[in-house]
Enzyme design. Structure first.
Site, PDB file in Angstrom:
ATOM      1  N   GLU A  86       0.817  -1.217   0.000  1.00  0.00           N
ATOM      2  CA  GLU A  86       0.000   0.000   0.000  1.00  0.00           C
ATOM      3  C   GLU A  86       0.856   1.276   0.000  1.00  0.00           C
ATOM      4  OE1 GLU A  86      -2.811  -0.558  -0.731  1.00  0.00           O
ATOM      5  OE2 GLU A  86      -3.871  -2.026   0.492  1.00  0.00           O
ATOM      6  N   HIS A 105      -2.598   2.377   8.526  1.00  0.00           N
ATOM      7  CA  HIS A 105      -3.658   1.610   7.868  1.00  0.00           C
ATOM      8  C   HIS A 105      -3.919   0.347   8.670  1.00  0.00           C
ATOM      9  CE1 HIS A 105      -6.057  -0.652   5.159  1.00  0.00           C
ATOM     10  NE2 HIS A 105      -5.095  -1.453   4.759  1.00  0.00           N
ATOM     11  N   HIS A 107      -6.804  -3.080   9.720  1.00  0.00           N
ATOM     12  CA  HIS A 107      -7.955  -3.923   9.436  1.00  0.00           C
ATOM     13  C   HIS A 107      -8.682  -4.190  10.760  1.00  0.00           C
ATOM     14  CE1 HIS A 107      -5.869  -5.719   5.594  1.00  0.00           C
ATOM     15  NE2 HIS A 107      -6.026  -4.406   5.544  1.00  0.00           N
ATOM     16  N   TYR A 126     -20.493  13.082  19.066  1.00  0.00           N
ATOM     17  CA  TYR A 126     -19.800  14.330  18.759  1.00  0.00           C
ATOM     18  C   TYR A 126     -18.299  14.161  18.547  1.00  0.00           C
ATOM     19  CZ  TYR A 126     -18.238  14.831  23.657  1.00  0.00           C
ATOM     20  OH  TYR A 126     -17.642  14.651  24.882  1.00  0.00           O
ATOM     21  N   HIS A 168     -12.558  -3.324   3.320  1.00  0.00           N
ATOM     22  CA  HIS A 168     -11.101  -3.405   3.480  1.00  0.00           C
ATOM     23  C   HIS A 168     -10.645  -3.023   4.889  1.00  0.00           C
ATOM     24  CE1 HIS A 168      -6.955  -2.472   1.432  1.00  0.00           C
ATOM     25  NE2 HIS A 168      -6.795  -2.826   2.685  1.00  0.00           N
ATOM     26  N   TYR A 221     -10.746  24.486  23.371  1.00  0.00           N
ATOM     27  CA  TYR A 221      -9.941  23.620  24.237  1.00  0.00           C
ATOM     28  C   TYR A 221      -8.484  23.591  23.780  1.00  0.00           C
ATOM     29  CZ  TYR A 221     -14.047  21.808  26.678  1.00  0.00           C
ATOM     30  OH  TYR A 221     -15.162  21.682  27.460  1.00  0.00           O
TER      31      TYR A 221
END
Length: 225
Positions: A86, A105, A107, A126, A168, A221
């Protein structure tokens, strides 16, 4: 005697050795937190004009600092073994988003479950604003390791720090590895909330105005910090 990787690339930036250790530690934390397993997923961090990325087809449990791969911004290997399949979206994201320093990335179970439904994650809570908007987008499915997946991911990540990849998994971004891992954990939690809410009924979604108020509050914040 200095380590092969102990070389500052500019000013007071981190050494390559430090970045390699941080990238390996983050990859291990992703497994420990249940965000990845085996050879699934990958991670990268910006190193000057180049990128350090995890290697292809090597379980994190067997990975060492020297197994991490140094590539240029086009994906050419500068040092090390074969990079993750990837590597394209890691390069494309870091090239397109100068404010981003790390790409993860995964899974992970709940993010991948929602991705298998082909759903965006709406403002069911939120904290969705932590990912940068009123939703976490999900791309259509396409085969892994190809340019089309990178193109779809870039679009889904527009003005966002996370997206789902259809059927994926998930991508999470941050200014550094700690930030990206924090985003990933939050997104996985939000996907779990959404999945659990869907199992009971149709969740109430916060309005655009309510999310606008949340984002303003988050800015306040950050100023205090």
């Amino acid at each position: 005697m200095t380590n092969d990787f102990e070389c500052l690339y500019v000013g007071n930036e981190m050494t390559e050795q430090t970045l390699r250790q941080q990238l390996l530690d983050t990859s291990r934390r992703m497994v420990e937190l249940g965000l990845n397993r085996g050879t699934a997923g990958n991670a990268s961090v910006r190193h000057g004009s180049d990128i350090l990325i995890t290697p292809s087809a090597l379980p994190v449990a067997e990975m060492t600092e020297r197994d991490l791969v140094l590539i240029d911004k086009e994906g050419k290997v500068l040092q090390g073994r074969k990079p993750s399949s990837e590597w394209r979206f890691h390069c494309d994201i870091l090239n397109a988003r100068p404010e981003i320093g790390a790409v993860l990335h995964m899974h992970s179970t709940f993010a991948t479950t929602i991705a298998c439904l082909g759903r965006d994650v709406p403002a069911v809570h939120y904290h969705i604003a932590i990912a940068g908007g009123d939703s976490i987008r999900c791309t259509p499915y396409t085969i892994f390791g190809e340019q089309n997946l990178s193109d779809l991911a870039l679009e889904a990540l527009r003005d966002r720090k996370a997206c789902l990849l259809g059927n994926h998994g998930m991508i999470a971004l941050g200014k550094d590895l700690d930030d990206a891992l924090s985003v990933a954990q939050e997104v996985e939690y939000l996907c779990e909330i959404y999945w659990r809410a869907l199992s009971v009924g149709e969740p109430k979604i916060l309005t655009a105005q309510q999310m606008h108020e949340v984002k303003e509050k988050f800015v306040e914040y950050k100023k205090r910090d």
